[in-house]
Design a protein around this motif. Structure first.
Motif, mmCIF file in Angstrom:
data_model
loop_
_atom_site.group_PDB
_atom_site.id
_atom_site.type_symbol
_atom_site.label_atom_id
_atom_site.label_comp_id
_atom_site.label_asym_id
_atom_site.label_seq_id
_atom_site.Cartn_x
_atom_site.Cartn_y
_atom_site.Cartn_z
ATOM 1 N N ALA A 185 0.849 -1.193 0.000
ATOM 2 C CA ALA A 185 0.000 0.000 0.000
ATOM 3 C C ALA A 185 0.887 1.246 0.000
ATOM 4 C CB ALA A 185 -0.908 -0.017 1.230
ATOM 5 N N PRO A 186 0.485 2.288 -0.709
ATOM 6 C CA PRO A 186 -0.794 2.456 -1.407
ATOM 7 C C PRO A 186 -0.775 2.003 -2.868
ATOM 8 C CG PRO A 186 0.392 4.518 -1.457
ATOM 9 C CD PRO A 186 1.270 3.545 -0.691
ATOM 10 N N TYR B 207 -8.517 8.482 -3.644
ATOM 11 C CA TYR B 207 -7.953 7.471 -2.751
ATOM 12 C C TYR B 207 -7.815 8.015 -1.328
ATOM 13 C CZ TYR B 207 -4.554 4.293 -0.622
ATOM 14 O OH TYR B 207 -3.917 3.435 0.225
ATOM 15 N N ARG C 14 -9.406 3.061 2.268
ATOM 16 C CA ARG C 14 -8.094 3.117 1.620
ATOM 17 C C ARG C 14 -7.174 2.039 2.182
ATOM 18 N NH1 ARG C 14 -5.752 8.943 3.483
ATOM 19 N NH2 ARG C 14 -3.737 8.018 2.944
ATOM 20 N N ASP D 221 -3.956 1.777 2.797
ATOM 21 C CA ASP D 221 -2.817 2.025 3.677
ATOM 22 C C ASP D 221 -3.221 2.171 5.143
ATOM 23 O OD1 ASP D 221 -3.991 4.512 3.661
ATOM 24 O OD2 ASP D 221 -2.260 5.569 2.801
ATOM 25 N N MET E 189 -0.900 10.322 1.819
ATOM 26 C CA MET E 189 -0.308 8.998 1.648
ATOM 27 C C MET E 189 1.217 9.118 1.664
ATOM 28 S SD MET E 189 -0.883 8.307 -2.430
ATOM 29 C CE MET E 189 -2.516 9.037 -2.455
#
Length: 592
Positions: free
Chosen positions: A339-340, A406, A412, A414, A422
């Motif tokens: 991730a992401p 996102y 999401r 993460d 992010m």
């Protein structure tokens, strides 16, 4: 191919080829009809108009047609024996075991001095026998019968036989590099039929199999018994059939090879090869230092795969340049298991925010490289308009919108709270031009106010190993090959459990089926369509991003010849330094 007249020029375009049932047959994929015709090469110095900045009066941009290719030529100088050549490489080899160690451009320069390939590529793009004497397939391309050249011995005196080739296979099956190549080639078994006849069987049809025998993992014969007895020592004291024997291996400092007086290759003029007494390979990672070493006389040759170094070298006097730009492109990839980057919105959004022209300029490639969109250059017969159209060109707002979607998503991947930025780690080797290019990406990605970017740098060997072992997030890389597309593309889309070449960890049955289908037919248009579908899906899924075509260079002091003029046992011209500034050292010689 586009030609750049630097020292000598003979117009023999290098085209990518597919391999039909037997090597050396007609290649309907080639756009070249020059055959083996030659003309006398004349020495021409770089003109004043080419003043080293890659353009006329500094006005060229990345959209200008690049002027970087030196033609493959027929040697006109009289070859002489003796002397030592020292070459500065961009990195050391990660190891010298063909079946185990991942090998890139600097590694291949060393390996090709010690090992011979079973097959070799001509300047026309065909694959013809080298250590092999012949190869042919059955009707459905699942059984390939190869006859070895007789009276070839390894450096330790062991004869090269079909049984040695068969004995190599178990080591290749468990070796990191060999396993990936075997998967890509769909190789199922290797059997010795008699002393010099080998039968390769693939699990599915593979029309391009001879191309796999031109690369190190399964195409460079090694003494299987010695390798099995002590694999670690074999990396330091490799045993091949090649033109030079290992003399000293001082990792990250210098590798020296000495002339193999018993080398099997006698050229068409009756010369026992190689010509040089020895070759010294010195890893000099810093591009400026490597060029300075050549200019000061510390080394005789400098290899580079950096446009900025080519630009700088063009502005220097007292050296000669051999350049090439084909199916090799810079860029990078995402590890889709982390991730992401497991979310296509993130991958695609970051690609939209990749300003290719600014990155090319940071790399020093303005006027040298064009933006790319796939593994193939625009003048390759494998280039795909569909993939070109699918690639996400620079669009800051489109990219930001996807990243915002996102970031605001409660689910999401993460685990961060909606609205939180992010985290992205972008890694490249510590070359100044690569650092500059990363900073371009960092500024744009950070400018979205949605991404925290961390830049990391590792030496090239560690950088490669990080990709193989999945210790990467967003990772700089080079893509493409002058080999058949299956050699680069099939391992890239193969299941990760079967291929170290699937660096993105994106497991897609549809792309794997297309790759298998492309390997099962010798119809060029069908194969091109299937690889176009793969390149297009890679772009639609956002697995890789691209900057521009990778120009490569061998720069050398005057009086050293043979880099771009080597010939094969059947008299055909070889593929020059393409695609990664690789030299066949057995035909390099000193004239003064």
């Amino acid at each position: 191919m586009r030609q750049r007249r630097v020292v000598t020029a003979l117009a023999i375009p290098l085209a990518l080829a597919f391999v039909a049932a037997s090597c050396g047959s007609d290649d309907s994929s080639s756009d070249s009809d020059t055959g083996g015709d030659t003309t006398e090469a004349t020495e021409t110095e770089t003109t004043d108009a080419d003043d080293g900045d890659g353009g006329d009066d500094g006005d060229e941009t990345a959209e200008t047609v690049p002027d970087v290719d030196t033609s493959v030529v027929e040697e006109t100088e009289t070859a002489v024996y003796g002397g030592t050549v020292t070459i500065g490489l961009e990195a050391d080899a990660t190891g010298l075991r063909p079946w185990e160690d991942a090998c890139s451009s600097p590694c291949y320069n060393i390996m090709r001095s010690i090992y011979d390939p079973l097959m070799e590529q001509t300047s026309e793009g065909d694959y013809v026998p080298f250590l092999a004497e012949s190869i042919e397939s059955n009707e459905d391309f699942t059984v390939w019968t190869m006859t070895l050249r007789p009276d070839v011995t390894f450096h330790n005196g062991t004869p090269l036989t079909a049984q040695v080739i068969a004995d190599m296979f178990p080591l290749q099956q468990v070796g990191a590099a060999g396993q990936s190549a075997i998967t890509g080639a769909s190789l199922a078994s290797v059997v010795a039929i008699d002393e010099l006849t080998v039968e390769y069987t693939t699990s599915v049809p593979n029309v391009a199999f001879p191309g796999a025998l031109a690369a190190a993992p399964i195409g460079f014969p090694f003494d299987a018994a010695a390798a099995a007895a002590d694999s670690a020592d074999y990396s330091i004291n490799p045993i091949g059939t090649g033109p030079f024997t290992i003399a000293n291996r001082d990792i990250d400092n210098e590798t020296v090879v000495d002339r193999n007086a018993d080398y099997w290759y006698i050229d068409a003029d009756g010369n026992q090869l190689p010509f040089l007494d020895s070759v010294s390979f010195r890893p000099i990672p810093d591009e400026g230092t490597r060029l300075d070493a050549l200019l000061s006389g510390t080394t005789d040759v400098a290899q580079s795969l950096r446009q900025g170094t080519i630009r700088d070298a063009r502005g220097e006097s007292g050296i000669e340049l051999i350049e090439f730009q084909g199916n090799s492109t810079g860029g990078g990839m995402f590890n889709t298991e982390i991730a992401p980057f497991d979310d296509a919105r993130v991958r695609t959004g970051l690609i939209y925010m990749n300003n290719q022209e600014n990155v090319i300029e940071a790399l020093g490639g303005a006027g040298i490289s064009l933006p790319t969109s796939q593994f193939f250059s625009a003048d390759s017969p494998w280039w795909s308009q569909e993939a070109e159209d699918a690639y996400k060109k620079f669009d800051f707002e489109a990219g930001k919108a996807l990243l915002q979607e996102y970031v605001d998503d409660p689910a999401r991947s993460d685990g961060k709270a909606p609205g939180d930025k992010m985290d992205v780690e972008l890694s490249c080797p510590p070359d100044p031009t690569l650092i500059a290019a990363m900073q371009v990406a960092e500024q744009v990605w950070t400018g979205s106010e949605l991404v925290n970017v961390t830049l990391t740098q590792f030496d090239q060997a560690t950088h490669i190993n990080n990709a193989i072992s999945d210790v990467h997030n967003a990772h700089c890389w080079r893509w493409g090959t002058e080999n058949d597309p299956s050699v680069a593309v099939n391992p890239f889309v193969a299941p990760k459990a079967e291929s170290i070449g699937n660096f993105t960890n994106f497991d897609d049955a549809e792309m794997q089926a297309w790759a298998a289908e492309a390997s099962a037919t010798d119809d060029f248009e069908t194969r091109k369509g299937l690889y176009s579908q793969i390149m297009t899906k890679i772009n639609n899924e956002g697995l890789t991003w691209y900057s521009g075509g990778t120009a490569v260079m061998i720069a050398h002091t005057p009086g050293i010849e043979g880099f771009n003029t080597w010939t094969l046992p059947d008299g055909q011209l070889g593929a020059g330094i393409a695609p990664e500034a690789q030299t066949r050292w057995y035909q390099v010689f000193i004239t003064e």
